[in-house]
Design an enzyme around this catalytic site. Sequence first.
Site, short mmCIF file in Angstrom:
data_model
loop_
_atom_site.label_atom_id
_atom_site.label_comp_id
_atom_site.label_asym_id
_atom_site.label_seq_id
_atom_site.Cartn_x
_atom_site.Cartn_y
_atom_site.Cartn_z
N SER A 99 3.90 11.88 -7.74
CA SER A 99 3.95 12.00 -6.38
C SER A 99 3.59 12.83 -5.66
O SER A 99 4.33 14.67 -6.08
CB SER A 99 5.69 11.05 -6.22
OG SER A 99 6.00 11.38 -5.19
N SER A 119 5.52 13.71 -2.47
CA SER A 119 6.24 13.93 -2.00
C SER A 119 7.95 15.46 -1.83
O SER A 119 7.55 16.06 -0.81
CB SER A 119 7.87 12.78 -1.53
OG SER A 119 6.46 11.09 -1.01
N LYS A 137 10.02 -1.35 -3.15
CA LYS A 137 10.37 -1.42 -1.57
C LYS A 137 11.67 -2.52 -1.24
O LYS A 137 11.56 -2.70 0.01
CB LYS A 137 9.09 -1.22 -0.71
CG LYS A 137 7.79 0.63 -0.53
CD LYS A 137 7.23 0.02 -0.32
CE LYS A 137 6.37 2.00 -0.49
NZ LYS A 137 5.36 2.12 0.27
N GLU A 183 14.02 -1.95 13.03
CA GLU A 183 13.58 -3.05 13.32
C GLU A 183 12.18 -3.05 12.66
O GLU A 183 12.30 -3.91 12.42
CB GLU A 183 12.80 -3.16 15.24
CG GLU A 183 12.82 -4.50 14.90
CD GLU A 183 13.25 -4.43 16.86
OE1 GLU A 183 14.13 -3.74 17.85
OE2 GLU A 183 12.48 -5.42 17.16
N GLY A 220 -6.17 -7.00 3.39
CA GLY A 220 -5.38 -7.53 2.54
C GLY A 220 -3.28 -7.81 3.25
O GLY A 220 -3.27 -7.97 4.63
N ALA A 221 -2.96 -8.86 2.55
CA ALA A 221 -1.86 -9.55 3.34
C ALA A 221 -0.59 -9.34 2.49
O ALA A 221 0.39 -9.50 2.64
CB ALA A 221 -1.90 -10.96 3.50
N GLY A 222 -0.72 -8.23 1.58
CA GLY A 222 0.69 -8.35 0.96
C GLY A 222 1.73 -7.07 1.02
O GLY A 222 1.40 -6.73 2.34
N ARG A 256 -7.83 -12.51 1.02
CA ARG A 256 -8.21 -13.62 -0.10
C ARG A 256 -7.35 -14.81 -0.21
O ARG A 256 -8.47 -16.11 -0.14
CB ARG A 256 -8.00 -12.59 -1.35
CG ARG A 256 -8.71 -13.49 -2.47
CD ARG A 256 -8.70 -13.15 -3.98
NE ARG A 256 -7.51 -12.50 -4.32
CZ ARG A 256 -7.03 -11.37 -5.37
NH1 ARG A 256 -8.02 -11.65 -6.23
NH2 ARG A 256 -6.09 -11.43 -5.32
N MET A 260 -5.94 3.02 2.78
CA MET A 260 -4.37 3.64 2.39
C MET A 260 -4.31 4.00 1.35
O MET A 260 -3.07 4.98 1.60
CB MET A 260 -3.35 2.14 3.18
CG MET A 260 -3.36 1.68 4.53
SD MET A 260 -3.22 0.49 4.57
CE MET A 260 -1.20 0.89 3.87
P1 ATR Z 1 1.00 -4.18 -2.40
O1 ATR Z 1 1.62 -4.19 -2.67
O2 ATR Z 1 -0.32 -2.86 -2.89
O3 ATR Z 1 0.19 -4.88 -1.01
P2 ATR Z 1 0.73 -6.73 -2.82
O4 ATR Z 1 1.62 -6.97 -3.09
O5 ATR Z 1 0.39 -7.24 -4.57
O6 ATR Z 1 0.31 -4.97 -3.37
O7 ATR Z 1 -0.58 -6.61 -2.76
C1 ATR Z 1 -2.23 -7.05 -3.03
C2 ATR Z 1 -3.10 -7.19 -2.24
O8 ATR Z 1 -3.93 -6.87 -2.78
C3 ATR Z 1 -3.46 -8.30 -1.15
O9 ATR Z 1 -3.43 -8.72 0.00
C4 ATR Z 1 -3.90 -9.18 -2.87
O10 ATR Z 1 -5.28 -10.19 -2.40
P3 ATR Z 1 -4.28 -12.12 -2.32
O11 ATR Z 1 -3.18 -11.88 -1.26
O12 ATR Z 1 -5.16 -12.80 -2.42
O13 ATR Z 1 -3.57 -11.64 -4.06
C5 ATR Z 1 -5.51 -7.93 -2.12
N1 ATR Z 1 -6.56 -8.14 -3.99
C6 ATR Z 1 -6.07 -7.89 -5.15
N2 ATR Z 1 -7.32 -7.73 -5.78
C7 ATR Z 1 -7.73 -7.67 -4.93
C8 ATR Z 1 -9.39 -8.31 -5.03
N3 ATR Z 1 -10.37 -8.37 -6.49
N4 ATR Z 1 -10.06 -8.83 -4.07
C9 ATR Z 1 -9.84 -9.09 -2.92
N5 ATR Z 1 -8.01 -8.74 -2.34
C10 ATR Z 1 -7.65 -7.96 -3.31
#
Ligand code: ATR
Length: 278
Positions: free
Chosen positions: A16, A18, A67, A79, A128-130, A153, A220
């Site tokens: 890190s 930080s 987190k 918020e 991405g949506a994680g 994905r 990011m």
């Molecule tokens: P983080 O906290 O880093 O966001 P996460 O919550 O595990 O980690 O989310 C990982 C993200 O990367 C997700 O959006 C994942 O897609 P899925 O929701 O379909 O799993 C995406 N991701 C990881 N590997 C991927 C790949 N090889 N191709 C496309 N998207 C990927």
Amino acid sequence: MSPDLYCVMGNPVAHSRSPWIHARFAELTGQRLHYVKRQIELGGFAQALHAFAQEGGLGCNVTVPFKFEAAALATQTSERALLAQAANTLSFKEGEILADNTDGVGLVDDIEQGAGLDLQGRRLLLIGAGGAAAGVLGPLILAHPASVTVANRTLDKADSLVQCHAALAMLHNTELLAHDLQGLKGTFDVVINASSSSLGGAAVPVPGSTLKAGALAYDMMYGPAAQGFLTWAHEHGALPRDGLGMLVSQAAEAFLIWRGVRPPAQKVLAELRAVMAQ
Ligand code: ATR
């Protein structure tokens, strides 16, 4: 009197930056504080947090994978942390744990101040949506882009992230869409990679045709993890930018919350890039 105590908790946390960033902020703003890193065993976060507050710690940054737990443990939640359902900045005050999330404002600040691109009226693609995407979507909407497309994905996850933010987007006149990674239509002014695809060595999960000429392509992540995306962006005529500025800007926002003083993020970013290039 010993300096005020802060830390970053995560696993792993060894690399890190930080502590270095907050030490520079403190020097440049004349604040007296000590910022350390704490590697926390999985399952040990709640205990470590309470122990740190008992020790006299005033605040704590939280990184992967704690987190979500940080937001859940808080007694008061901002918020933006509520929207993200995750917190990266905690403050301990009179027995309370206050949770905030500065990741999104850090990203917006680095795009607008660092890269010099005003997000208002732009078309954004968030890949991405994680957890990483959830942490930034609210503040991206608050920057008043014309639209944000969340491409993932797994379409269901993009859908639920969009649903959580639908009211905010409507309030700010931003079109908010969920999409899978195939068949994305049109081009985007800003493409932000919040997926972890590169960590597994996978290729960039969207085609280069999503990039408008001269678009900003933002990963990011930083360091080797961002390299594949930055090379892809460069090859397609986009302006590549890694997440190091976001790291410094989210830290600056945390420093502001804790100390009431805004440190010079861009100056410290330039210094950090120089240190990392050595
Ligand atoms: P983080 O906290 O880093 O966001 P996460 O919550 O595990 O980690 O989310 C990982 C993200 O990367 C997700 O959006 C994942 O897609 P899925 O929701 O379909 O799993 C995406 N991701 C990881 N590997 C991927 C790949 N090889 N191709 C496309 N998207 C990927």
